[in-house]
Design an enzyme around this catalytic site. Sequence first.
Site, PDB file in Angstrom:
ATOM      1  N   LYS A 289       0.811  -1.226   0.000  1.00 38.46           N
ATOM      2  CA  LYS A 289       0.000   0.000   0.000  1.00 38.46           C
ATOM      3  C   LYS A 289       0.848   1.282   0.000  1.00 38.46           C
ATOM      4  O   LYS A 289       0.413   2.300  -0.512  1.00 38.46           O
ATOM      5  CB  LYS A 289      -0.944   0.009   1.206  1.00 38.46           C
ATOM      6  CG  LYS A 289      -2.135  -0.931   1.049  1.00 38.46           C
ATOM      7  CD  LYS A 289      -3.085  -0.836   2.221  1.00 38.46           C
ATOM      8  CE  LYS A 289      -4.221  -1.824   2.075  1.00 38.46           C
ATOM      9  NZ  LYS A 289      -5.167  -1.801   3.179  1.00 38.46           N
ATOM     10  N   GLY A 353      -0.524   0.096  12.271  1.00 39.77           N
ATOM     11  CA  GLY A 353      -0.061  -0.323  10.942  1.00 39.77           C
ATOM     12  C   GLY A 353      -0.780   0.445   9.849  1.00 39.77           C
ATOM     13  O   GLY A 353      -1.359   1.515  10.088  1.00 39.77           O
ATOM     14  N   GLY A 354      -0.781  -0.121   8.638  1.00 40.62           N
ATOM     15  CA  GLY A 354      -1.374   0.548   7.478  1.00 40.62           C
ATOM     16  C   GLY A 354      -2.855   0.821   7.664  1.00 40.62           C
ATOM     17  O   GLY A 354      -3.330   1.928   7.376  1.00 40.62           O
ATOM     18  N   ARG A 375       1.776  -2.382  19.984  1.00 37.68           N
ATOM     19  CA  ARG A 375       2.843  -3.205  20.558  1.00 37.68           C
ATOM     20  C   ARG A 375       4.185  -2.481  20.431  1.00 37.68           C
ATOM     21  O   ARG A 375       4.922  -2.337  21.389  1.00 37.68           O
ATOM     22  CB  ARG A 375       2.883  -4.543  19.813  1.00 37.68           C
ATOM     23  CG  ARG A 375       3.963  -5.464  20.265  1.00 37.68           C
ATOM     24  CD  ARG A 375       3.929  -6.752  19.486  1.00 37.68           C
ATOM     25  NE  ARG A 375       4.137  -6.547  18.035  1.00 37.68           N
ATOM     26  CZ  ARG A 375       4.204  -7.531  17.160  1.00 37.68           C
ATOM     27  NH1 ARG A 375       4.057  -8.770  17.546  1.00 37.68           N
ATOM     28  NH2 ARG A 375       4.414  -7.263  15.884  1.00 37.68           N
ATOM     29  N   THR A 376       4.484  -1.971  19.245  1.00 38.65           N
ATOM     30  CA  THR A 376       5.737  -1.238  19.054  1.00 38.65           C
ATOM     31  C   THR A 376       5.457   0.239  19.341  1.00 38.65           C
ATOM     32  O   THR A 376       4.759   0.919  18.582  1.00 38.65           O
ATOM     33  CB  THR A 376       6.248  -1.414  17.605  1.00 38.65           C
ATOM     34  OG1 THR A 376       6.288  -2.797  17.325  1.00 38.65           O
ATOM     35  CG2 THR A 376       7.613  -0.804  17.398  1.00 38.65           C
ATOM     36  N   TYR A 442     -12.184  -9.782   9.372  1.00 32.55           N
ATOM     37  CA  TYR A 442     -13.451 -10.373   8.922  1.00 32.55           C
ATOM     38  C   TYR A 442     -13.412 -11.888   8.908  1.00 32.55           C
ATOM     39  O   TYR A 442     -14.406 -12.543   8.633  1.00 32.55           O
ATOM     40  CB  TYR A 442     -13.867  -9.829   7.550  1.00 32.55           C
ATOM     41  CG  TYR A 442     -12.785  -9.855   6.497  1.00 32.55           C
ATOM     42  CD1 TYR A 442     -12.510 -11.017   5.792  1.00 32.55           C
ATOM     43  CD2 TYR A 442     -12.040  -8.718   6.222  1.00 32.55           C
ATOM     44  CE1 TYR A 442     -11.511 -11.046   4.835  1.00 32.55           C
ATOM     45  CE2 TYR A 442     -11.034  -8.730   5.268  1.00 32.55           C
ATOM     46  CZ  TYR A 442     -10.777  -9.898   4.576  1.00 32.55           C
ATOM     47  OH  TYR A 442      -9.783  -9.925   3.637  1.00 32.55           O
TER      48      TYR A 442
END
Length: 497
Positions: A289, A353-354, A375-376, A442
């Site tokens: 992405k 994230g993304g 987490r990070t 999902y």
Amino acid sequence: MKKSLLCLVLTENTLERNIELIQHYQNYIDIVELRADFLTDREMQYIKRFPALVDMPVILTLRRQADGGKFQGSEAERRNLLKKSIVKAFSYLDLESDFRDTEFEADVKRLGIRIIRSFHDFNGVPGNITKRIKDMAREQGVLPKAAVMPKSSKDLFRLLRCFKKLTHIEKIIVGMGEYGLPTRILSNYLGSFLSYCSKNKNLAAPGNKNPEEMVKLYGFHKIDSTTKIYGIIGNPIMHSFSPLIHNKGFKALEYNGVYIPFLVDKVKQFFKTAKLLNIRGLSVTIPHKQAVIRFLSTQHTHISKIKACNTIIRKADGYYGENTDVYGFLKPLKNYFGDPLKQNIKATVIGAGGAARAVVYGLREHNAHVLILNRTLKKARQLAQAFNCEWGGLDKDGIKRIRNYSDLIVQTTSVGMEPHVEKNPIASYRFKGHEIVYDLIYNPPLTKILEKALNNGCKVINGEEMLLAQAGAQFQLFTGSNYFFPQSSMYDILHSG
Ligand code: NAP
């Protein structure tokens, strides 16, 4: 040029079972290949009876192990069995490019059987593939065939270029494996005499699809040189539901398009393929992405903020990038928080994230107050700074802070996804019952976090609605149509005919 045929590769170990297989798939296929090397020794005695029992053209193949087959006897034994088995009722005989028996081949031709001269490469796409096919095609009446295994986006591009160089030659070219799948679906568009499919995915050739999928999902026989090509790029990609969604939409609208999964390792290489195939539109998923952005000529203004693009459209001046994840994420929320979303929602976003970037962007556009837990820590901090949010770790202290940002809890990590369905990234959080809990996953439809929230009286949303909404927005960009299965659940899309 003739329309490409769909060939079912028969890999059962008896003739009778192969006939049952043909009966099962007869509405989808045009021709079959009897892989006699899969038969038991006893059944091999009766190969010559087979074509008369079948109501469609049959290719006879007795593949040796070196070429991916199962025949274990010596080369002399193979030759003898072929001589004993070949009868007029066969339409084609597949012989490897190094097989030479002038007398036998002359006999075969006299019977009116066409020889397919083939070579196989399971290690990649050989540099001299075009020349080898051209050389084989010089032999009078022979149909040249190459079955090769692209192992990268670069290999796929080279194979597609080979098709382009050989448009004037009747030939069979098959790209095996996941990288090669587009060549098998686009057989007619690319000009291959036939394409293969099989009941068992990896038995006949790696990555083969079954006949029903080739015809019902990808519309194999309807694809021609005027078909508009769309697809999804990612790595991995074969699990994606997007081909189901978009191809169903094309079919419903009678739109002459096909949507194909492209396994992509190098985005730059893939854009050469996109140009070669004149690809009109693409969905983009993990991990590409971000990487696609530098190949866009124009983009929606939010792309530079989200730093992720999940939709690409080909325009006259190049590629245009969009991010429909934002729309997809916000759509189901409007049922709970109004349209536009009410001001001052206090929300926690789990993950950085993304997908979280699109979520946070969408929430901040509606002035929500957002706490990001990841987490990070560094990634939580960077995302929070980009959008002016609070941030913390996905630990006890972070989870305690959720209660101050609990109108909405959005779970954007992959924790809890198949096959790790027992996991819950905020297992220690105690739901009060007022929270709306939204998991982008999902599969499964009810993750552990949603199950717990539901049991505590919360309203829950799973990733299915977002998936459909973002795909619907893509579909509109691809076709101009707002047809989007408004009432359908994912189940209907996956299982209706
Ligand atoms: P991504 O960019 O790879 O980000 C993954 C996120 O998950 C990161 O925040 C990562 O934390 C976290 N994570 C991964 N493993 C973890 C673990 N064991 N414990 C805690 N955190 C962990 O992926 P993405 O594109 O954001 O996608 C994430 C999820 O959203 C996927 O399940 C995807 O299927 C789903 N998604 C759904 C839709 C939809 O339409 N429904 C759309 C997009 C994405 P670190 O930073 O610490 O690594």
